[in-house]
Design an enzyme around this catalytic site. Structure first.
Site, PDB file in Angstrom:
ATOM      1  N   THR A   1       0.852  -1.265  -0.025  1.00 18.37           N
ATOM      2  CA  THR A   1       0.002   0.040   0.112  1.00 18.37           C
ATOM      3  C   THR A   1       0.821   1.308   0.071  1.00 18.37           C
ATOM      4  O   THR A   1       1.634   1.390   0.990  1.00 18.37           O
ATOM      5  CB  THR A   1      -0.989  -0.086   1.147  1.00 18.37           C
ATOM      6  OG1 THR A   1      -1.534  -1.135   1.443  1.00 18.37           O
ATOM      7  CG2 THR A   1      -1.917   1.128   1.350  1.00 18.37           C
ATOM      8  N   GLU A   2       0.582   2.297  -0.893  1.00 18.34           N
ATOM      9  CA  GLU A   2       1.265   3.542  -0.961  1.00 18.34           C
ATOM     10  C   GLU A   2       3.018   3.325  -1.150  1.00 18.34           C
ATOM     11  O   GLU A   2       3.675   4.186  -0.826  1.00 18.34           O
ATOM     12  CB  GLU A   2       1.175   4.398   0.350  1.00 18.34           C
ATOM     13  CG  GLU A   2      -0.527   4.517   0.582  1.00 18.34           C
ATOM     14  CD  GLU A   2      -1.278   5.252  -0.581  1.00 18.34           C
ATOM     15  OE1 GLU A   2      -0.719   5.867  -1.190  1.00 18.34           O
ATOM     16  OE2 GLU A   2      -2.535   5.044  -0.092  1.00 18.34           O
ATOM     17  N   LEU A   3       3.304   1.944  -1.725  1.00 15.97           N
ATOM     18  CA  LEU A   3       4.616   1.781  -1.669  1.00 15.97           C
ATOM     19  C   LEU A   3       5.422   1.623  -0.679  1.00 15.97           C
ATOM     20  O   LEU A   3       6.647   2.013  -0.569  1.00 15.97           O
ATOM     21  CB  LEU A   3       5.333   2.618  -2.978  1.00 15.97           C
ATOM     22  CG  LEU A   3       4.795   2.497  -4.617  1.00 15.97           C
ATOM     23  CD1 LEU A   3       5.704   3.019  -5.429  1.00 15.97           C
ATOM     24  CD2 LEU A   3       4.427   1.089  -4.825  1.00 15.97           C
TER      25      LEU A   3
ATOM     26  N   TRP B   1       5.313   6.412  -1.084  1.00 19.12           N
ATOM     27  CA  TRP B   1       5.617   7.158  -2.357  1.00 19.12           C
ATOM     28  C   TRP B   1       4.706   8.683  -2.197  1.00 19.12           C
ATOM     29  O   TRP B   1       4.419   9.284  -3.226  1.00 19.12           O
ATOM     30  CB  TRP B   1       5.023   6.693  -3.764  1.00 19.12           C
ATOM     31  CG  TRP B   1       3.247   6.310  -3.697  1.00 19.12           C
ATOM     32  CD1 TRP B   1       2.431   6.583  -2.785  1.00 19.12           C
ATOM     33  CD2 TRP B   1       2.887   5.963  -4.784  1.00 19.12           C
ATOM     34  NE1 TRP B   1       1.509   6.344  -3.379  1.00 19.12           N
ATOM     35  CE2 TRP B   1       1.482   5.856  -4.562  1.00 19.12           C
ATOM     36  CE3 TRP B   1       3.184   5.380  -6.065  1.00 19.12           C
ATOM     37  CZ2 TRP B   1       0.352   5.215  -5.592  1.00 19.12           C
ATOM     38  CZ3 TRP B   1       2.118   4.901  -7.002  1.00 19.12           C
ATOM     39  CH2 TRP B   1       0.864   4.781  -6.624  1.00 19.12           C
TER      40      TRP B   1
END
Lengths: 556, 430
Positions: A145-147, A299
């Protein structure tokens, strides 16, 4: 030959409805179905459908020379299946071309990697299952999730059998190093890492339609020029963006579709870059170095850290309360609870509670249904409060059904039909039958069951003769009883009563009781024993009496 | 720069936010190097006067044989009409005031035309008479002093401001702390409305305490938007550590409403929300501090809802009592139907008390770290209260950011903006 990897994230959360505190305990529908349906339909029309068509057309035109990668969250898949199944069909068509790779992630697009490793692993498995079932191939590359990434997360992911993971090329981690190489995890070098080139990615995702940006308008030719400007030794450019960028965040009118339509041709004819998916890159590229990430990166924003989701008091309280339920959830099989558990973990809920924007003054990057983080928090906590009650009730239910001795349940089942019509006559009968009726109706919690049966016994007709006969009986006598009988006696009472009655009892007596307690009951029992000093003597006497009464009832 | 400022009250003798706001502003202006001559109808002698002159209108001697004053009087004496107006005062207070004034008038036997007029400086039955006399005195003061700008606070002093402008030709700035619509809803007192509008029209520039009020001034009074400027109020940064020591004797959490119990403050919404919260969580106490014309109705309503043992009325609180009340509170609620600014939430936040305020208040324009609800949305109001009482994270956030936010709302900054308005007004006149 160098590579460019285009990867798109597809995600939609189940947004919560306005849920007031007086709904707690009364209503269990948490989600704004109307809004969620509206949004998924709108995004499907503006982005998913036309973008999928565009990708398919590009693959038809350029064959295997054009590659693209997706990750679709479980919550997005469910909503698409419900309200825009043609989008899923579109992805399946893309999957069949063989030019598309689907990645694994956490099912609920959650922050479970920060909350609980057990839950994290479960969710990844659940998501991989879903992807395999829909698109025919089990993912080998993982995106969190969200890198979000750290050394520890990477290690977990490697242990789960993934060979590649993608994350952010965060400046504060890389320093002078370039994101345009393959790296690997510092604890387990078998896990390869692909890093997002954030300048080129954000040029498309955020700056594409910014007229004040000196590079505006961005064209495929200009973008290819930037690729060519990258030092020739560098091997791979990873452009990782949200799929919703195409058509939803950057409207069709900005020319975003034209940009992507023109990109493959421009790249292939004017540069030495070729399109590739993460798995292909893993096969051909070797890591140039280990990447050390002791603290998680993501990210998001300029900071590329977790502060958009975790860190302020609101987020931390909500997050810790949520994951404090983890152990309980593992004992529950109720599908509606497990579903909500999933949906409540979605990272967006925590994003809405972010207070960074107060000081930044920047607008929310994503759609936010709340006027302020405070409202977001209150609403979430109201929902969570109700969910916690449901979890506790469900646990009691499971406990009530599971550890009960087979004999009792069987006996009760046999008697059940009778119970409906005839009134029970004997004390024991009342006890067992009442218990069963309640269980089968599944309305009352186990606690109430215990209360009821206890009451039933107390109310039982007091026959003086019987009283006399058993007057010498006391708690200690349970040693002489069989385990099944002891279990039955214990089950008929509140665990509080049992614990209180054990005060000052002989060691053998206690052991007899303890070995006949369920796992969960035993835990409560020990906790209660710790507090036994605070309990009033009269309470203890009462408990002992009740205990003795139950023994007598059984022996009789 | 020197400013001739007309006010109606000054701490410690105040009935509402007006005096407090004037005091903060004057102090801020003084720090900016502005000289202030502050005129009040009646000075008690114990007002704080750091760095500015406080002029007591009651001390002014006037000679009514002077033709000029007579002309002036002829112009403004229509104000005597409709003098039963008593804003800001509840029914019991009204009775008491009337009695007091009867006594005073009969004993002193003063008239508007005596050489010295003893202003009450209150909002009593002779208010209109006082307003007009105050304007007359203003013309004397205006003549005897030199200054660059005239600044009048609220309608009571607008006639004084206008009189001073007529005499001196200096630019007039009127400061709207509240309008007749805020005080009376739609049942406006026409005399007051006319005075307000005249003041705003005669003024070179109009300062409003919020955008909300600015909108009313433009829409309801028909004033040119160009000349209406918003300067948000601020709050005095005071640290009173002694109130941190206030002992709580109740184990329940306390939710407080503090203000006049009148229609515009929305006390009824507070009671209804309290009822909703109590249904779910009986371990909360609600306090309604203040008095006003709706107080009896509120007491009846609380009894009707059977929440009497959990809902308490304190009557009017002042000074240290207010601070003690804040120190005892866990949540402060201001459900105002119409609130030009509303300084009390800032005072609560200063005491580390989280606040719920209505979106229909001027203060909601400047606060980020407050829960904002529509005054009529009782569900949302109850939900906000419940959230603050039950979810620890919220309280922590408010304590961390709320006090900081309030401490940044300094009168120095507001005074800087007012100074800019003065400068602009001067260029308009020249």
């Amino acid at each position: 030959m160098r590579s460019i990897c285009l990867y798109f994230q597809v995600h939609q959360p189940f947004r919560l409805r306005t849920y007031r505190f007086f709904n707690i305990g009364a209503e269990h529908n948490y989600f704004d179905d109307f809004q969620n349906r509206q949004i998924i339909k709108r995004v499907a029309d503006k982005c998913y459908l036309p973008a999928n068509k565009m990708m398919l057309d590009l693959i038809k035109e350029y064959g295997s020379a054009f590659k693209v990668t997706f990750s679709i969250s479980g919550t997005a898949i469910e909503q698409l299946q419900q309200h825009a199944p043609e989008v899923i069909q579109g992805f399946q068509k893309l999957a069949r071309t063989g030019c598309v790779e689907f990645l694994a992630e956490t099912y609920a697009h959650s922050l479970a990697s920060q909350g609980n490793s057990e839950e994290f692993i479960d969710q990844v498995k659940q998501h991989s299952d879903t992807i395999e079932q829909l698109f025919g191939k089990r993912p080998k590359t993982f995106r969190n999730t969200e890198l979000i990434y750290s050394d520890a997360i990477g290690e977990m992911v490697a242990d789960m059998g993934f060979n590649t993971m993608i994350t952010e090329g965060a400046k504060h981690i890389l320093g002078w190093k370039s994101p345009n190489y393959m790296y690997c995890n510092s604890r387990n070098p078998k896990l390869k890492l692909l890093l997002r080139n954030n300048r080129l990615s954000d040029d498309i995702a955020f700056r594409f339609s910014t007229v004040e940006w000196p590079e505006w308008p961005l064209t495929a030719e200009k973008f290819t020029g930037w690729l060519n400007a990258i030092e020739s030794r560098e091997e791979v450019v990873n452009v990782f963006i949200d799929y919703e960028t195409i058509g939803e965040r950057q409207w069709k009118e900005t020319g975003i579709f034209d940009f992507f339509k023109a990109l493959p041709k421009s790249v292939m004819s004017n540069s030495d870059f070729r399109f590739a998916t993460p798995s292909e890159l893993t096969d051909v590229l070797q890591p140039v170095a280990q990447m050390h990430v002791p603290f998680p990166i993501s990210w998001a924003d300029e900071e590329r850290d977790l502060t958009s989701w975790l860190g302020n008091e609101l987020q931390d309280e909500a997050f810790s309360k949520l994951y404090s339920l983890n152990d309980k959830i593992r004992k529950i099989s109720d599908p509606s609870i497990l579903k909500d558990w999933n949906y409540l973990q979605t990272s967006d809920h925590f994003y809405y509670m972010c207070t960074k924007w107060f000081s930044h003054g920047t607008v929310y990057k994503y759609f936010n249904p709340y006027p302020s983080p405070y409202e977001a928090f209150i609403n979430y906590m109201n929902v969570l409060s109700d969910f916690m009650i449901r979890v506790d009730n469900a646990l009691l239910m499971e406990a009530a059904i599971a550890p009960a001795p087979k004999a009792v349940r069987k006996k009760a089942a046999e008697k059940a039909p009778k119970t409906v019509r005839t009134k029970p006559k004997t004390t024991t009968g009342t006890l067992v039958e009442e218990e069963h009726v309640v269980k089968s109706s599944k309305i009352l919690s186990a606690k109430k069951v215990a209360e009821k049966s206890a009451k039933a016994t107390v109310k039982a007709p007091k026959e003086k003769a019987t009283e006399k006969l058993f007057s010498s009986l006391n708690v200690e006598d349970i040693i002489t009883l069989s385990d099944a009988k002891v279990k039955k006696i214990i089950k008929s009472m509140e665990i509080e009563t049992v614990s209180a009655a054990m005060k000052g009892a002989k060691k053998e007596v206690r052991e007899k009781v303890e070995k006949n307690l369920g796992k969960r009951a035993l835990k409560t029992y020990h906790e209660l024993l710790k507090q036994i000093k605070t309990i009033h003597e009269s309470e203890i006497k009462k408990s002992r009496k009740l205990f003795e009464k139950q023994i007598k009832a059984l022996i009789k | 720069m020197r400013v001739l400022m007309f006010g109606w009250e000054f701490p410690p003798h105040i009935t509402g936010g007006l005096g407090t706001a004037c005091f903060g502003l004057v102090k801020g202006l003084t720090k900016q190097g502005v000289e202030v001559i502050f005129v009040v109808p009646k000075a008690y002698g114990d007002e704080s006067k750091e760095g500015f002159r406080l002029v007591n209108a009651s001390d002014m001697v006037m000679d009514f044989t002077n033709v000029k004053y007579q002309e002036h009087w002829n112009r403004i004496k229509f104000l005597e009409i409709g003098s039963n107006l008593i804003p800001y005062v509840g029914p019991e207070d009204f009775e008491r005031l009337k009695e007091e004034e009867k006594l005073q008038v009969t004993s002193e036997g003063q008239s508007v035309f005596s050489e010295r007029y003893q202003f009450s400086g209150k909002y009593g039955i002779n208010l209109m008479e006082e307003v007009s006399r105050y304007a007359l005195v203003a013309s004397v003061i205006a003549q005897q002093n030199t200054y660059d700008v005239i600044h009048a606070h609220d309608w009571l002093t607008y006639p004084a401001g206008i009189a001073a402008k007529k005499i001196s030709g200096k630019p007039l700035v009127v400061h709207v702390h509240a309008t007749e619509f805020d005080r009376s809803g739609e049942n406006v007192n026409q005399t007051v409305y006319n005075l307000e509008r005249e003041g705003m029209e005669e003024a070179d520039l109009v300062i409003t305490v919020s955008h909300l009020t600015r909108q009313i001034v433009i829409e309801r009074y028909g004033i040119d938007p160009e000349k209406v400027i918003t300067v948000h109020n601020a709050v005095e940064p005071v640290d009173r550590p002694e109130f941190n020591e206030v002992r709580k004797h109740l184990k329940e959490k306390v939710v407080t409403f503090l203000g006049r119990v009148t229609f515009q403050k929305g006390p009824d919404y507070f009671i209804e929300a309290a009822y909703k919260v109590l249904q779910k969580d009986p371990d909360v106490r609600f306090v309604m501090a203040g008095s006003g014309d709706l107080l009896n109705k509120m007491i009846r309503r609380a009894a009707q809802l059977h929440i009497g043992t959990k809902f308490h009325f304190t009557g009017f609180l002042k000074g240290a009592e207010v601070d003690t009340m804040f120190a005892l509170s866990d949540v402060y609620v201001m459900p105002s139907v119409s609130e030009p600014f509303g300084i009390s939430p800032l005072e609560a936040m200063r005491s580390n008390v989280p606040v719920v305020i209505s979106k229909q208040s001027g203060v909601s324009e400047v606060l980020k770290h407050a829960l904002k609800v529509d005054f009529w949305d009782i569900d949302a109001l109850a939900d906000a209260i419940y959230g603050l009482l039950h979810y620890e994270g919220l309280k922590k956030m408010f304590i961390r950011y709320g006090k900081e936010e309030v401490d940044n709302l300094k009168w120095d900054n507001a005074a800087g903006e007012v100074l800019a308005v003065y400068n602009q007004a001067q260029t308009l006149v020249h």
